[in-house]
Design a protein around this motif. Structure first.
Motif, mmCIF file in Angstrom:
data_model
loop_
_atom_site.group_PDB
_atom_site.id
_atom_site.type_symbol
_atom_site.label_atom_id
_atom_site.label_comp_id
_atom_site.label_asym_id
_atom_site.label_seq_id
_atom_site.Cartn_x
_atom_site.Cartn_y
_atom_site.Cartn_z
ATOM 1 N N SER A 270 7.948 -8.580 -0.403
ATOM 2 C CA SER A 270 6.699 -8.884 -1.095
ATOM 3 C C SER A 270 5.530 -8.081 -0.542
ATOM 4 O O SER A 270 5.383 -7.919 0.671
ATOM 5 N N ARG A 271 4.701 -7.602 -1.456
ATOM 6 C CA ARG A 271 3.506 -6.866 -1.044
ATOM 7 C C ARG A 271 2.531 -7.745 -0.261
ATOM 8 O O ARG A 271 1.592 -7.233 0.340
ATOM 9 N N LYS A 272 2.743 -9.037 -0.284
ATOM 10 C CA LYS A 272 1.891 -9.941 0.482
ATOM 11 C C LYS A 272 2.236 -9.921 1.971
ATOM 12 O O LYS A 272 1.495 -10.451 2.795
ATOM 13 N N LEU A 273 3.369 -9.289 2.317
ATOM 14 C CA LEU A 273 3.803 -9.222 3.718
ATOM 15 C C LEU A 273 3.455 -7.869 4.323
ATOM 16 O O LEU A 273 3.393 -6.853 3.628
ATOM 17 N N ASP A 274 3.263 -7.867 5.626
ATOM 18 C CA ASP A 274 2.795 -6.660 6.315
ATOM 19 C C ASP A 274 3.788 -5.505 6.258
ATOM 20 O O ASP A 274 3.396 -4.342 6.304
ATOM 21 N N ASP A 275 5.081 -5.828 6.177
ATOM 22 C CA ASP A 275 6.092 -4.765 6.224
ATOM 23 C C ASP A 275 6.586 -4.365 4.836
ATOM 24 O O ASP A 275 7.654 -3.751 4.698
ATOM 25 N N ALA A 276 5.806 -4.664 3.800
ATOM 26 C CA ALA A 276 6.240 -4.317 2.440
ATOM 27 C C ALA A 276 6.291 -2.816 2.224
ATOM 28 O O ALA A 276 7.238 -2.284 1.643
ATOM 29 N N LEU A 277 5.259 -2.126 2.696
ATOM 30 C CA LEU A 277 5.123 -0.683 2.467
ATOM 31 C C LEU A 277 5.633 0.131 3.643
ATOM 32 O O LEU A 277 5.492 -0.268 4.799
ATOM 33 N N ILE A 278 6.200 1.288 3.315
ATOM 34 C CA ILE A 278 6.533 2.294 4.328
ATOM 35 C C ILE A 278 5.592 3.471 4.076
ATOM 36 O O ILE A 278 5.709 4.143 3.052
ATOM 37 N N GLN A 279 4.668 3.717 4.960
ATOM 38 C CA GLN A 279 3.640 4.708 4.701
ATOM 39 C C GLN A 279 3.777 5.984 5.523
ATOM 40 O O GLN A 279 3.231 7.022 5.147
ATOM 41 N N GLU A 280 4.515 5.921 6.627
ATOM 42 C CA GLU A 280 4.674 7.117 7.457
ATOM 43 C C GLU A 280 5.732 8.029 6.839
ATOM 44 O O GLU A 280 6.858 7.600 6.607
#
Length: 247
Positions: free
Chosen positions: A176-186
């Motif tokens: 879920s995008r509501k969680l801190d680890d939703a996205l991988i940005q590096e």
């Protein structure tokens, strides 16, 4: 020595304004067509850019919900949703016709994409709404999903999609995008995330396990803050791992 190919796609036309930088680095694009974002002007602008960059064009219909950017399940009647999806596609096709560009695929956006992956009733509604496109274009769907199974039975042409900038749960739903680890940005982490998907047919999920997956195309969201850095890095590094873009 084995080589691999992969299609990379982006969701675009959503108001970020970075399409001129992203499109030269990808194979296909999914253009917002008025549901969660986009209007005739943005559709036309991005379609022209895609044509000039030789990038195949897809429609990106969604719940008609600009307030939540189409990322929340919407309370809406079946008939209203069906009509909205068709209106989005017909509007988009009008732009394509004017610009003499062919529709390559359809990919639902946000909550509509995620819900059709697990809700058979909604998947049936969505597929019935777009049934006239069944033999004409590809449908981007997640591997192992309900919509993929139903669409295959109905004779849709499928391309399985995975996400390069999103983490997965064990059931292959997205964190879920509501969680801190939703996205991988590096960019480096994105590369290490997608290489097993491409080469081995598995993905490391939030529990640390490796789960079987199949991907014909990998999405990097156009509104991910580091999207351009990710795509520039992938274009440079993928060939060193014998992975070529499938344009």
């Amino acid at each position: 020595m084995k080589n691999w190919t992969i299609n990379i796609n982006c969701d675009v036309g959503e108001g970020v304004g970075n399409e001129a930088e992203l499109l030269p680095l990808i194979c296909t694009c999914n253009i917002a067509c008025g549901g969660h974002a986009g209007d005739l002007s943005s559709m036309m602008e991005v379609v022209k850019l895609a044509r000039n960059c030789d990038v195949k064009v897809g429609a990106h219909p969604s719940y008609p919900d600009r307030t939540n950017f189409g990322r929340e399940v919407m309370t809406i009647s079946d008939s209203e949703l069906r009509e909205s999806i068709l209106n989005q596609l017909r509007t988009f096709e009008g732009v394509l016709k004017k610009e003499t560009v062919q529709l390559h695929h359809i990919k639902a956006h946000g909550a509509l994409y995620n819900e059709t992956a697990k809700n058979d009733k909604l998947a049936e509604l969505y597929l019935n709404a777009i049934k006239e496109y069944r033999s004409k274009v590809y449908l981007y769907v997640p591997y192992g999903s309900i919509i993929a199974s139903i669409a295959a039975e109905k004779g849709f042409k499928l391309m399985y999609e995975a996400f390069g900038d999103r983490n997965y749960n064990k059931d292959l739903s997205l964190v879920s995008r509501k969680l801190d680890d939703a996205l991988i940005q590096e960019p480096e982490k994105v590369l290490q995330h997608i290489l097993p998907i491409i080469k081995e047919g598995n993905v490391k999920v939030s529990t640390g396990e490796k789960i079987k997956i199949k991907a014909d195309t990998i999405c990097i969201h156009g509104d991910t803050p580091s999207a351009l850095k990710i795509l520039m890095y992938l274009s440079q590094e993928l060939p060193t791992y014998r992975v070529a873009l499938q344009r």
